[in-house]
Scaffold this motif. Structure first.
Motif, PDB file in Angstrom:
ATOM      1  N   THR A 184       0.913  -1.301   0.120  1.00  0.00           N
ATOM      2  CA  THR A 184       0.058  -0.084  -0.064  1.00  0.00           C
ATOM      3  C   THR A 184       0.919   1.239   0.070  1.00  0.00           C
ATOM      4  OG1 THR A 184      -1.964   1.051   1.014  1.00  0.00           O
ATOM      5  CG2 THR A 184      -0.185   0.239   2.603  1.00  0.00           C
ATOM      6  N   GLN A 185       0.269   2.353  -0.057  1.00  0.00           N
ATOM      7  CA  GLN A 185       0.916   3.672  -0.181  1.00  0.00           C
ATOM      8  C   GLN A 185       1.077   4.304   0.936  1.00  0.00           C
ATOM      9  OE1 GLN A 185      -2.460   3.456  -1.642  1.00  0.00           O
ATOM     10  NE2 GLN A 185      -1.208   2.043  -3.118  1.00  0.00           N
ATOM     11  N   GLY A 186       2.349   5.173   1.301  1.00  0.00           N
ATOM     12  CA  GLY A 186       2.430   5.996   2.220  1.00  0.00           C
ATOM     13  C   GLY A 186       1.914   7.612   1.778  1.00  0.00           C
ATOM     14  N   PHE A 187       1.724   8.361   2.915  1.00  0.00           N
ATOM     15  CA  PHE A 187       1.477   9.686   2.482  1.00  0.00           C
ATOM     16  C   PHE A 187       0.015  10.148   2.379  1.00  0.00           C
ATOM     17  CE2 PHE A 187       2.518  13.012  -0.854  1.00  0.00           C
ATOM     18  CZ  PHE A 187       2.664  14.132   0.285  1.00  0.00           C
ATOM     19  N   ILE A 188      -0.979   8.956   1.532  1.00  0.00           N
ATOM     20  CA  ILE A 188      -2.141   9.427   1.188  1.00  0.00           C
ATOM     21  C   ILE A 188      -3.179   9.009   2.187  1.00  0.00           C
ATOM     22  CG2 ILE A 188      -1.221   9.797  -0.986  1.00  0.00           C
ATOM     23  CD1 ILE A 188      -2.427   7.480  -1.846  1.00  0.00           C
TER      24      ILE A 188
END
Length: 426
Positions: A184-188
């Motif tokens: 999964t993505q960091g930051f969002i």
């Protein structure tokens, strides 16, 4: 269950992606959630692209093509001619290009558009890492963090709704993590209305802590290009020392004062659940690195934190009255409205001084507003040096060829605002 976080330096190119895949493959493939940042300097490049798009500059297309080409080169090196597994990356390219072809919506705030566009850095990198893992024979599942991390509408600095976020994360991932690696993505994140938000620059560490807190994992590992937490940034000190153990408190203090190895918001969610945080090198994954946890031993050596490009601003009441609570209330209120973080503050009877990052896009409007009530003076191009567990020798060491403008001491910490005489002269 564990959470791994890989920053942009670890996935900046095809070699980096292969290294990340190797580290993941050495773990138990189940019970592992992997948070990945945008590749290399992609976030900076996307910020340039957003500015050009909003101003309708002629180089908007060229700026985007450089970003796209960088990612296509990584895919080519990873996949060769058979890029079937990477088809969803090209879908993301098409989404960005469709957005850039439209005129900016005059009813959409620039910060909201920023979050919408800059989030593609993390979406692209995680699609590439996920595709490569599956191509390599590992059962990997891509998850959109925007579906799970719920924030308010504070674009660029989204505030997490912890109750709703933890419900989404546990409901969506508990069973999935028993069978697959989750990427999964960091930051969002996103608002309740489905608008993309971001958690602040370099917020991927914080994302890892959010997932770890909600899933109550056994540990979080942040993989960096340094051997662990060092007592100073190697960019500024030739001789640095790796710290093997840090208490949560010392880690929070170092992050708060600007140590770039850990995002400031990362520690508290982990401390609340007594989850250890490991900082290790993806270049030497066999080495232990640093562990941050519930230890009694305080920081064993002085630690140095340097923040460059600082502006020192002083506010003086125009009628020479005392700086009182109502003055400070006005000043702090305006700083909050313009989203300017204060790195140091100091007051006398008739002045109030603060050190901040030099952000002309935010400072210009802030100072214009406050000039209506205060006489303002400021110095630019300064450094803010913070030393935890200092002594006189460490202070003398950092003041060589520096002019000291502000000094502030507490029991464990000293902060110094200085001008570099080698650069600026007298």
């Amino acid at each position: 269950m564990q959470v791994f976080k890989f920053g942009g330096a670890s996935v900046r190119d095809a070699h980096g992606v292969r290294t990340v895949a190797g580290i993941i493959q050495q773990q138990n493939p189940n019970q592992l959630l992997v948070v990945v940042s945008a590749m290399g300097e992609t976030t900076n490049a996307l910020e340039q692209l957003i500015g050009a798009y909003l101003r309708r500059q002629d180089n908007t297309h060229d700026l985007w093509q450089r970003i796209r080409t960088q990612h296509e080169q990584v895919i080519q090196e990873l996949a060769g001619e058979d890029q079937t597994a990477f088809g969803q990356v090209y879908d993301l390219f098409a989404e960005v290009e469709s957005l850039l072809q439209r005129e900016p919506d005059p009813y959409t705030k620039p910060d909201q558009l920023y979050d919408q566009l800059v989030s593609y850095g993390e979406l692209l990198s995680t699609r590439i890492v996920n595709a490569y893992l599956n191509q390599s024979g590992l059962d990997s599942y891509w998850v959109d963090a925007r579906r799970l991390i719920r924030t308010d509408a504070s674009y660029r600095e989204g505030k997490v709704d912890w109750k709703q976020t933890c419900e989404y994360i546990t409901d969506s991932l508990a069973e999935l993590l028993s069978t697959s690696v989750v990427i999964t993505q960091g930051f969002i994140g996103s608002t309740g209305e489905g608008n993309t938000t971001t958690l602040g620059r370099d917020g991927s560490d914080y994302t890892a802590a959010i997932f770890a807190h909600c899933l109550e994992v056994s540990g979080v590992t942040i993989w960096k290009d340094v051997p662990g937490v060092l007592n100073a940034d190697p960019k500024w000190f030739d001789e640095t020392v790796k710290i093997d153990q840090l208490t949560y408190q010392d880690a929070i203090e170092l992050a708060y004062y600007g140590a770039t190895v850990i995002h400031p918001k990362t520690i508290k969610p982990l401390q609340n659940k007594n989850i250890p945080l490991y900082v290790r090198s993806f270049l030497h994954p066999q080495n232990a690195g640093t562990v941050i946890g519930n230890f009694e031993q305080r920081l064993p050596i002085p630690s140095f934190i340097f923040k460059m490009n600082q502006t020192l601003i002083s506010f003086h009441p125009k009628d020479f009255s005392f700086i009182a609570e109502e003055n400070l209330s006005k000043i702090f209120g305006q700083f909050a409205e313009f989203g300017v973080k204060i790195n140091l503050m100091q007051n006398t009877a008739i002045s109030f001084s603060i050190a901040v990052d030099n952000r002309p896009d935010r400072l210009a409007g802030l100072l214009s507003r406050l000039q209506e009530e205060f006489r303002i003076t400021y110095n630019e191009g300064l450094e803010l040096i913070t030393i935890r567990h200092y002594d006189d020798k460490t202070i003398e060491r950092v003041l060589v060829n520096k002019k000291l403008l502000v000094e502030q001491k507490s029991r464990y910490t000293v902060q110094l605002v200085v001008k570099d005489l080698n650069t600026h002269g007298l």
